[in-house]
Design a protein around this motif. Structure first.
Motif, short mmCIF file in Angstrom:
data_model
loop_
_atom_site.label_atom_id
_atom_site.label_comp_id
_atom_site.label_asym_id
_atom_site.label_seq_id
_atom_site.Cartn_x
_atom_site.Cartn_y
_atom_site.Cartn_z
N ASN A 55 0.79 -1.24 0.00
CA ASN A 55 0.00 0.00 0.00
C ASN A 55 0.82 1.28 0.00
OD1 ASN A 55 -2.42 -1.55 0.15
ND2 ASN A 55 -2.12 -1.78 2.36
N ILE A 56 2.11 1.22 -0.38
CA ILE A 56 2.89 2.46 -0.43
C ILE A 56 2.81 3.10 -1.80
CG2 ILE A 56 4.50 1.61 1.32
CD1 ILE A 56 6.57 1.46 -1.02
N ASP A 57 2.21 2.41 -2.78
CA ASP A 57 2.13 2.96 -4.14
C ASP A 57 0.84 3.77 -4.28
OD1 ASP A 57 2.27 3.64 -6.77
OD2 ASP A 57 2.82 1.64 -7.47
N ILE A 58 0.95 5.04 -3.99
CA ILE A 58 -0.19 5.95 -4.12
C ILE A 58 -0.08 6.74 -5.43
CG2 ILE A 58 -0.68 6.15 -1.66
CD1 ILE A 58 1.01 8.65 -1.53
N PHE A 59 0.70 6.21 -6.37
CA PHE A 59 0.96 6.90 -7.65
C PHE A 59 0.55 6.04 -8.85
CE2 PHE A 59 4.21 7.97 -4.46
CZ PHE A 59 3.86 9.29 -4.23
N ASP A 60 -0.40 5.10 -8.64
CA ASP A 60 -0.96 4.29 -9.73
C ASP A 60 0.10 3.55 -10.53
OD1 ASP A 60 -3.58 5.11 -9.10
OD2 ASP A 60 -3.35 6.94 -10.28
N HIS A 61 1.09 2.99 -9.83
CA HIS A 61 2.14 2.17 -10.44
C HIS A 61 2.98 2.94 -11.46
CE1 HIS A 61 0.04 -1.10 -8.47
NE2 HIS A 61 -1.05 -0.81 -9.14
N PHE A 62 2.96 4.26 -11.38
CA PHE A 62 3.67 5.08 -12.36
C PHE A 62 5.17 4.80 -12.37
CE2 PHE A 62 6.24 8.93 -13.05
CZ PHE A 62 5.97 9.15 -14.40
N GLY A 105 4.75 14.94 -2.43
CA GLY A 105 4.47 16.01 -3.39
C GLY A 105 5.38 15.95 -4.59
N TYR A 106 6.69 15.74 -4.36
CA TYR A 106 7.63 15.65 -5.47
C TYR A 106 7.27 14.49 -6.41
CZ TYR A 106 10.60 18.21 -2.08
OH TYR A 106 11.10 19.09 -1.15
N LEU A 107 6.95 13.34 -5.81
CA LEU A 107 6.63 12.16 -6.60
C LEU A 107 5.34 12.35 -7.38
CD1 LEU A 107 7.60 9.47 -3.95
CD2 LEU A 107 8.73 9.82 -6.15
N LEU A 108 4.35 12.97 -6.75
CA LEU A 108 3.09 13.25 -7.44
C LEU A 108 3.31 14.24 -8.57
CD1 LEU A 108 -0.01 13.01 -7.66
CD2 LEU A 108 -0.16 14.83 -5.92
N LEU A 109 4.08 15.30 -8.30
CA LEU A 109 4.35 16.32 -9.31
C LEU A 109 5.02 15.71 -10.53
CD1 LEU A 109 4.60 19.25 -10.31
CD2 LEU A 109 6.68 19.46 -8.91
N ALA A 110 6.05 14.89 -10.34
CA ALA A 110 6.76 14.29 -11.48
C ALA A 110 5.83 13.42 -12.31
CB ALA A 110 7.94 13.47 -10.98
N SER A 111 4.95 12.68 -11.66
CA SER A 111 4.01 11.84 -12.41
C SER A 111 3.03 12.69 -13.21
CB SER A 111 3.26 10.90 -11.46
OG SER A 111 2.35 11.60 -10.62
N LYS A 112 2.59 13.79 -12.65
CA LYS A 112 1.68 14.71 -13.36
C LYS A 112 2.40 15.36 -14.54
CE LYS A 112 -2.01 14.89 -10.48
NZ LYS A 112 -3.41 14.64 -10.87
#
Length: 358
Positions: free
Chosen positions: A3-10, A245-252
């Motif tokens: 459950n640590i992947d909150i970035f849709d397996h990106f 935030g950094y990880l989410l930003l890069a995926s976006k």
């Protein structure tokens, strides 16, 4: 991945290059990305101490660990070209205000010229699509007023550290306009953003002149905790908050390269903005012992007494929200320091990431 992947397996299978991976934030980011299934390469100087999170979690055996100085543009470029990463996170820096008074030129060489070296390598690397450049909340022209700084505030910086980061922000904006302009994305295929976080705390940081490491060193030595700037107000946050935030930003940015290439604040909600004395008192409460001693020095070099970040843009455009209040932030931090000597540190960090992602 528990459950640590909150970035849709990106990040699974992505090649990620991290500068500053041996540092406090860099080690946590490297560990999280490794667990997400990324191919992680780190480029940094040696860890600060043998007790650093990078050392104790034995990350060098789990990722591609390269020793290097971002001031060495040729060597940095050689390694980035060899790896051919998809994404670059730039965290390497001289991160200390007080040290920047002693080493102002070196601070600028690392924080400004090092950033330029990373951006130039990013431009030349055919595979690299996304670069997230980490600066600091101290990049703003801080007037020490009861206002939270938003991303469109002017850059500034009283001390060499803060001004070097403000200068780095100006350089990032210039490189984006001049060479990585979103209007010309079809020609260059790259996107770059900067990220500014508040005062980040968490397990595995032993950097001098930071309140949590100073507290832990004193507690482990059975000494008073000396507080040199007790009334200074900061936006405190657990290390996993800005990293998410950094990880989410890069995926976006990967999914919409022209929609997110700008500056971003990642700070806590207003209830986590407290003064140093209050935070140190909470540390003692969580640790179960300790005594505070005020050691203000009127002749000490200037440090900002008030700093807050406006995170409305990250909330509204990225749907990123801080998860931890100040009490939970300190509780998780002290939990690491109370257990690092008796537990497997990699598993300890992973447990905290899992706890954060619930």
């Amino acid at each position: 991945m528990n459950n640590i992947d909150i970035f849709d397996h990106f990040y699974k299978g992505k090649k990620v290059f991290i500068t500053g991976h041996t540092g406090f934030k860099g080690s946590w980011l490297s560990l999280w990305l490794h667990e997400l299934g990324a191919e992680v390469t780190g480029f940094a100087l040696a860890p600060y101490t043998v007790k650093d999170n990078f050392v104790l979690s034995e990350l060098s055996s789990k990722i591609n660990d390269i020793r290097g100085d971002i001031r060495n543009a040729e060597f940095l470029d050689e390694k980035i070209q060899q790896v051919q990463p998809d994404i670059i996170f730039h965290l390497a820096a001289q991160p200390l205000v007080r040290l920047s008074y002693q080493l102002p030129v070196e601070t600028y060489q690392t924080n400004l010229m090092g950033t330029l070296h990373v951006m130039e390598s990013f431009r030349r690397c055919a595979s690299a699509k996304v670069a997230v450049m980490i600066t600091t909340d101290k990049c703003y022209e801080n007037k020490e007023q009861m206002i939270a700084y938003s991303e469109n505030e002017p850059m500034g910086g009283y001390d060499p550290y803060s001004s070097s980061k403000g200068a780095a922000e100006l350089a990032i904006a210039s490189w984006r306009n001049s060479f990585i302009n979103p209007n010309n994305y079809i020609n260059h295929g790259k996107t770059i953003a900067s990220a500014r976080a508040g005062n980040v705390i968490g397990g595995g940081d032993w950097t001098p002149d930071r309140i949590i490491p100073d507290c832990i060193r004193a507690l482990e030595a059975h000494e008073d905790i000396c507080i040199r700037n007790p009334k200074a107000i900061r936006p405190w946050q657990h290390v996993l908050e800005p990293l998410s935030g950094y990880l989410l930003l890069a995926s976006k940015m990967w999914q919409d390269p022209t929609g997110y290439c700008e500056g971003w604040n990642f700070g806590p909600d207003i209830d986590a903005v407290e003064n140093v004395w209050s935070v140190a008192s909470k540390v003692i409460q969580c640790y179960g012992k300790g005594t505070l001693k005020e050691m203000s020095d009127p002749k000490a070099p200037h440090e900002a007494n008030l700093l807050m970040l406006d995170i409305h843009k990250a909330k509204s455009k990225l749907n990123w929200h801080p998860k931890l209040n100040i009490d939970k932030t300190i509780e998780m931090t002290i939990d690491w320091y109370r257990n690092y000597q008796s537990q497997n540190v990699y598993k300890l960090c992973l447990q905290q990431i899992q706890q954060y992602c619930l």
